[in-house]
Design an enzyme around this catalytic site. Structure first.
Site, mmCIF file in Angstrom:
data_model
loop_
_atom_site.group_PDB
_atom_site.id
_atom_site.type_symbol
_atom_site.label_atom_id
_atom_site.label_comp_id
_atom_site.label_asym_id
_atom_site.label_seq_id
_atom_site.Cartn_x
_atom_site.Cartn_y
_atom_site.Cartn_z
ATOM 1 N N CYS A 1 -8.769 -6.432 44.184
ATOM 2 C CA CYS A 1 -9.866 -7.064 44.911
ATOM 3 C C CYS A 1 -10.643 -6.031 45.725
ATOM 4 C CB CYS A 1 -9.321 -8.098 45.868
ATOM 5 S SG CYS A 1 -8.344 -9.349 45.074
ATOM 6 N N ARG B 1 -12.551 -0.813 39.545
ATOM 7 C CA ARG B 1 -11.189 -1.158 39.941
ATOM 8 C C ARG B 1 -10.634 -2.334 39.147
ATOM 9 N NH1 ARG B 1 -9.661 -0.263 45.299
ATOM 10 N NH2 ARG B 1 -9.036 -2.426 45.428
ATOM 11 N N TRP C 1 -9.365 -9.942 41.972
ATOM 12 C CA TRP C 1 -8.452 -9.675 40.857
ATOM 13 C C TRP C 1 -7.281 -10.622 41.093
ATOM 14 C CZ3 TRP C 1 -3.766 -7.095 39.335
ATOM 15 C CH2 TRP C 1 -3.768 -6.684 38.009
ATOM 16 N N ASN D 1 -8.315 -9.536 50.700
ATOM 17 C CA ASN D 1 -7.567 -8.746 49.722
ATOM 18 C C ASN D 1 -6.106 -8.800 50.120
ATOM 19 O OD1 ASN D 1 -9.989 -7.987 48.707
ATOM 20 N ND2 ASN D 1 -9.826 -5.835 49.294
ATOM 21 N N GLY D 2 -5.227 -8.874 49.151
ATOM 22 C CA GLY D 2 -3.806 -8.837 49.468
ATOM 23 C C GLY D 2 -3.176 -10.206 49.364
ATOM 24 N N GLU E 1 6.284 6.990 22.696
ATOM 25 C CA GLU E 1 5.228 6.836 23.702
ATOM 26 C C GLU E 1 4.645 8.204 24.082
ATOM 27 O OE1 GLU E 1 3.394 4.669 24.691
ATOM 28 O OE2 GLU E 1 2.601 5.330 26.605
ATOM 29 N N LYS F 1 0.750 9.243 23.559
ATOM 30 C CA LYS F 1 -0.100 9.741 24.658
ATOM 31 C C LYS F 1 -0.795 11.020 24.227
ATOM 32 C CE LYS F 1 -0.434 7.087 26.531
ATOM 33 N NZ LYS F 1 -0.070 5.773 26.486
ATOM 34 N N GLU G 1 -3.433 10.497 21.325
ATOM 35 C CA GLU G 1 -4.629 9.703 21.618
ATOM 36 C C GLU G 1 -5.616 10.400 22.545
ATOM 37 O OE1 GLU G 1 -3.990 5.819 23.427
ATOM 38 O OE2 GLU G 1 -2.366 6.586 24.659
ATOM 39 N N HIS H 1 16.483 13.446 7.223
ATOM 40 C CA HIS H 1 16.190 12.675 6.014
ATOM 41 C C HIS H 1 14.759 12.870 5.533
ATOM 42 C CE1 HIS H 1 20.112 10.875 6.224
ATOM 43 N NE2 HIS H 1 19.901 10.528 7.488
ATOM 44 N N LYS I 1 -9.884 0.113 25.396
ATOM 45 C CA LYS I 1 -8.848 -0.289 26.344
ATOM 46 C C LYS I 1 -8.239 -1.623 25.941
ATOM 47 C CE LYS I 1 -6.405 0.085 30.025
ATOM 48 N NZ LYS I 1 -5.253 0.966 29.769
#
Ligand code: G6P
Length: 610
Positions: free
Chosen positions: A2, A28, A75, A101-102, A483, A487, A490, A506, A605
């Site tokens: 927020c 944000r 948010w 906010n919060g 992962e 990273k 990409e 193998h 994204k």
């Protein structure tokens, strides 16, 4: 997350200034926005779910001439993103507006009190509405008096800002463990949750501290402590431009988000622990009978979220003793999987909007599975269509390459596994308690891992010219290798490949030759010696090996050319730490190669197409 913006000035364009400030907080992440203006002596509130453009469209033909007001980007945390849940919230007669906010922790109790003692009818599902009614009850002609009284009853971590049409010259704001600043303009003043919101207008600000109130008028900014003593604050001169301010001084969002991981891990855990230190899944009902009824669990996701599932499998199988299959959503949805009412389906998704994950979820639901999702974005499609949601607390993730979402997804998987184990009786209390203790230490250990940054930046300078890099690991380390490799490829476009170390022989070992870089994860005590053998195999073919191990396992130095050490930690939990050096390494290699790190080519994204 927020955002708050407030303006008190002389010109009649408060609306434009506040909307502009909100737009500067868009980076944000948010899901709705709103504005409250004192216009012609009357409080006018407009708010809309979705983009700020929706709010602009709503008010574009209204003059709303105003010299002061407050705005908010939300948010969602309490209640889905919707027009009604958006801020500002108003009291019964619409004379006071509040943005927030919060989290107000005791909102349930206060809401009950307001309903029973004051007959308040609530319009929204959000905790903020409690605050505005509380202020309204205490209002007696002076806004700050009312806010001070309301604060005595409020628990939690928050920043708020209030305006009142009957006390129309001022914005009253307060900070308790959520950011708040006041900006010093010429003939006008500001409040904001973040510097970028007002950087276009001011370079001189006051940083408001915890438990301080700030009262902003067009002529003045006054700061008070919780006992209402006036506080003198030195002016802070902002030297950054707007863009670097949004990134908090970091060069890229990815780096900022990597550094936010200790906080995300802490928050994700904290919000699931009750006062007795026990896991509280808060609304997610998983009884012993239900858990005994499941004969299989599918974890389904895409990309980085899928990699979190790979690690989750180890935790759930070990603790809850239920067979877990992890599958990429695009495969699951088309293969007629064996799903019935004895199936638990866990979807993992940062955005909650990934089309393949959503369709896989729908498919499982049609076949009768119980659906739990692990999601970062509140109110997203995956969250809405699940039976239960376990929210991660990563905060908005902006960089395309996912980092903090992954570690908070991992944390969620451990919490869910532990809860399942203790509820089903497949782990005992002693194991549960010691695991909890170890989980609580993870955020601090993650901070320690971040201290490897300069070493990894220098390693990146040695590695960035390589055109291929391999990753190997066993058990949970294999999941982290996937992962780490993702990273790297990409964001740096280096051809990278990860494989379970035992599988090397193998086929893939045919590719290993002199100076080929292999990153070997050996953080599992149980598999350590096996990994040392795998390292020898690739060394024998001339590979340059970068090993990773926990601090007390030093034998690896005899085999590997270089070693990255992470803090000592139980085998099951090392993925939470071991991924961080790999993120940093990928970041610095991409930086050396001059790549567009936050927006890698060909990637998005949130992938809402099949
Ligand atoms: C895209 C993103 C990845 C992400 C994947 C799944 O490919 O670039 O970073 O891991 O989607 O996204 P989700 O939002 O479902 O976690």
């Amino acid at each position: 997350m927020c955002g708050i913006v407030g303006y008190a000035g002389q010109s009649g364009n408060a609306k434009e200034i506040i909307i502009d400030g909100l737009k500067r907080l868009e980076y944000r992440g948010y899901d709705s926005s709103g504005i409250a203006l004192i216009s012609n002596g009357k409080l006018e509130v407009r708010k809309r779910a979705g983009r700020i453009a929706n709010l602009e469209e709503m008010i574009k033909d209204e003059s709303l001439n105003s010299k002061m007001g407050i705005g908010h980007t939300r948010w969602a945390t309490h209640g889905a993103p919707s027009d009604i849940n958006s801020h500002p919230h108003t009291n019964k007669d619409g004379s006071i507006a509040v943005v927030h906010n919060g989290i107000l922790e005791n909102y349930v109790e206060l809401r009950q009190w307001l309903i029973e003692e004051h007959g308040i009818e609530f319009r929204s599902e959000v905790d903020t509405e409690v605050i505005v009614h509380l202020i309204s009850i205490y209002y007696d002609g002076n806004l700050e008096d009312a806010v001070f009284k309301a604060l005595q009853r409020m628990r939690g971590a928050y920043a708020i800002a209030a305006v009142c049409q009957d006390d129309p010259e001022k914005i009253v704001a307060f900070r308790r463990n959520a950011p708040l600043i006041a900006g010093i303009g010429r003939g006008c003043n500001f409040i904001a949750s973040d510097i970028p919101a007002i950087l276009r207008y001011v370079k001189e600000i006051y940083l408001i501290e915890n438990n301080e109130m700030v009262i902003v008028t067009k002529d003045d900014i006054k700061i008070y402590d919780i006992d209402r003593n006036e506080v003198h604050r030195d002016i802070f001169h902002v030297t950054w431009d707007a863009e670097s301010a949004e990134k908090n001084g970091y060069k890229h969002f990815m780096l900022k988000e990597i550094h936010e991981q200790p906080k995300g891990l802490y928050e994700t855990l904290r919000r699931r622990i009750d006062d007795n230190g026990m896991i509280n899944l808060d609304g997610i009902c998983l009884t012993k009978e239900q858990l005994e009824n499941f004969n299989r669990i599918y974890i389904v996701a895409c990309g980085t979220a899928y990699h979190a599932g790979l690690v989750g499998k180890f935790a759930i199988e070990k603790m809850a003793q239920i067979a877990v299959e992890v599958e990429v959503a695009s495969e699951f949805r088309y293969r007629d999987p064996f799903v019935d009412d004895k199936t638990l389906f866990i979807a993992i998704s940062q955005s909650g909007e990934t089309s393949d994950t959503l369709e896989a979820l729908r498919e499982a639901k049609r076949k009768g599975a119980r659906i739990i999702s692990v999601v970062n974005v509140v109110g997203s499609s995956v969250a809405r269509e699940s039976d239960d949601v376990f929210y991660t607390w990563a905060g908005p993730e902006i960089a395309v390459a996912s980092t903090k979402a992954y570690t908070t997804q991992l944390m969620s998987m451990y919490i869910i596994a532990l809860y399942m184990g203790i509820t089903k009786g497949t782990i005992d209390k002693e194991y549960y308690e010691s695991f909890m203790e170890d989980l609580k230490e993870i955020p601090d250990k993650a901070k320690k891992v971040l201290q490897l940054e300069s070493m990894l930046a220098s390693l990146a300078r040695d590695l960035y010219k390589n055109e291929q890099i391999f990753f190997i690991g066993r058990g949970p380390d294999a999941g982290v290798s996937y992962e780490g490799s993702l990273k790297l490829k990409e964001i740096s476009y280096i051809n990278s490949f990860a494989i379970a170390a035992g599988e090397l022989k193998h086929g893939t070992i045919a590719l290993i030759e002199k100076d080929i870089v292999v990153i070997a994860l050996a953080t599992q005590d149980k598999l350590y010696e096996k990994m040392l053998s795998n390292i020898q195999e690739v060394k024998a073919r001339g590979a340059y090996v970068i090993g990773m191990a926990t601090e007390n396992n030093k034998e690896i130095e005899m085999q590997a050319d270089k070693v990255i050490y992470i803090p000592e930690c139980r085998d099951e939990l090392t993925p939470l730490l071991s991924v961080i050096p790999l993120q940093l390494l990928a970041y610095y290699i991409a930086k050396e190669r001059g790549c567009d790190i936050d927006k890698p080519k060909n990637l998005a994204k949130s992938v809402t197409v099949e």
